[in-house]
Design a protein around this motif. Structure first.
Motif, PDB file in Angstrom:
ATOM      1  N   MET A 193       0.670  -1.333  -0.234  1.00 40.51           N
ATOM      2  CA  MET A 193      -0.137  -0.152   0.055  1.00 40.51           C
ATOM      3  C   MET A 193       0.811   1.286  -0.023  1.00 40.51           C
ATOM      4  N   GLY A 222      -4.185  -1.311  -0.250  1.00 42.35           N
ATOM      5  CA  GLY A 222      -4.519   0.006  -0.562  1.00 42.35           C
ATOM      6  C   GLY A 222      -5.113   0.449   1.068  1.00 42.35           C
ATOM      7  N   HIS A 276      -4.698   6.799  -2.209  1.00 48.15           N
ATOM      8  CA  HIS A 276      -5.859   5.592  -2.009  1.00 48.15           C
ATOM      9  C   HIS A 276      -7.321   6.103  -2.126  1.00 48.15           C
ATOM     10  N   THR A 291      -7.773   1.009  -9.108  1.00 52.02           N
ATOM     11  CA  THR A 291      -7.026   0.077  -8.823  1.00 52.02           C
ATOM     12  C   THR A 291      -7.399  -1.340  -9.485  1.00 52.02           C
TER      13      THR A 291
END
Length: 341
Positions: A193, A222, A276, A291
């Motif tokens: 992440m 993430g 994120h 993503t």
């Protein structure tokens, strides 16, 4: 695409280790109720960053405490374990909960557990490929195993139990060396992440260039936090997350006293908020859609423990399951058709 919740069992200020573990169990149950497909567990030693010293033991508890959701390790630290012992535990869980246990493994760091648990710095630095190959040999369905390597040497013994379906193995890949090892062994990567979607796509491209298979089914990890506004959500992550990360990251102490640069927790939290799914429901859905578009990614796993207040975290998990994930489960063609209409 499968969606999971990442549960590091972090101990926040004012919590006891038992509080942190009970919160982890409650969040795993909440994730199942909210519609997540999986939960993934971290393993750490001698630090508040995570108070779970055995991801496989906690995985067994959660498999028994839930009925549908899959449970993975992100990661079981292979450098601190004998690979046969870890393979036996993985085979046991795969036998008792067929199809629900996922084995993520990693090299870990040069931390104190190497000395305390007796595996040593040399094996960490030079023996990880050998340990990985021995673990995989145990899980490939053969009746017996033996080893004649530099770090592991023993005569032939039966390997039990042998699950009908061995657990899938994922390799944490946060460096070029681990990317290459995953590619050479044909293993899907657990992508950290600490980097965003573009860097994850670059890692997949390097993996493919090194001979890794197409469609490997990598895991993208993430962070996610749902707020009423984008500014509110990002402020929560920037202000709250360092309260856990700061003291927790300080627990990484090298076994040989080598100096290490500790990342500033406030700076790290701010970077994560930018990288994120942090914002409104719409912001989070859009970020996660990006993503999901990273090539060869088949799983997205999210850290949602971005605040000390358990009720706020629970509300976030429920919102992700109720409001965000359904938007991502609609086929792309259906979304495009709806937009055209």
């Amino acid at each position: 695409m499968r969606f999971g919740l990442f549960l590091p069992a972090g101990q926040w200020p004012g919590q006891s280790p038992t509080d942190a573990l009970r919160r982890t169990v409650a969040l795993a149950r909440a994730a199942e109720d909210a519609g997540f497909d999986e939960v993934w567990l971290a393993e750490h030693h001698f630090m508040t960053y995570g108070v779970c010293p055995s991801a496989t033991v906690l995985a067994g508890h959660l498999l028994a405490a839930t009925s549908r959701i899959a449970v993975g390790t992100a990661v079981a630290v292979l450098s601190a374990r004998h690979p046969v012992a870890l393979a036996e535990e993985a085979a046991l869980l795969a036998s008792l909960a067929p199809g629900r246990f996922l084995l993520g493994i990693g090299r870990g760091g040069p931390w104190r557990e190497l000395e305390v648990l007796g595996t040593g710095l040399e094996r960490y630095e030079e023996g990880f490929p050998e340990a990985l190959d021995l673990l995989r040999a145990c899980l490939d369905g053969r009746d017996t195993i033996a080893a004649d390597g530099r770090f592991f040497r023993f005569g032939e013994v039966p390997f039990v139990p042998r699950p009908e379906t061995p657990p899938p193995v994922f390799l944490a890949a946060t460096s070029p060396a681990s990317e290459e090892l995953a590619a050479r062994r044909g293993l899907p990567m657990l992508l950290g992440m600490h980097v965003g979607d573009a860097a994850k796509a670059e890692a997949v491209a390097r993996y493919r260039a090194l001979g890794g298979p197409a469609g490997a089914g990598h895991v993208a990890t993430g962070l996610a936090w749902v707020g009423r506004t984008r500014e509110e959500a990002r402020a929560t992550v920037r202000e709250e997350l360092p309260r856990w990360m700061g003291p927790g990251l300080a627990g990484h102490v090298a076994v040989d006293g080598r100096p290490r640069a500790q990342r500033d927790a406030a700076e790290y939290a701010a970077d994560l908020a930018d990288l994120h799914a942090v914002g409104t429901v719409e912001d989070c859905a859009a970020a996660l859609e990006r993503t999901c578009a990273v090539p060869d990614v088949a799983r997205v796993v999210l850290l949602a423990e971005c605040a000390a207040d358990p009720s706020a975290v629970l509300q976030c998990v429920r919102s992700l399951g109720r409001d965000v994930l359904p938007r991502l489960r609609v086929p792309v063609s259906s979304r495009a058709g709806a937009a055209a209409g």
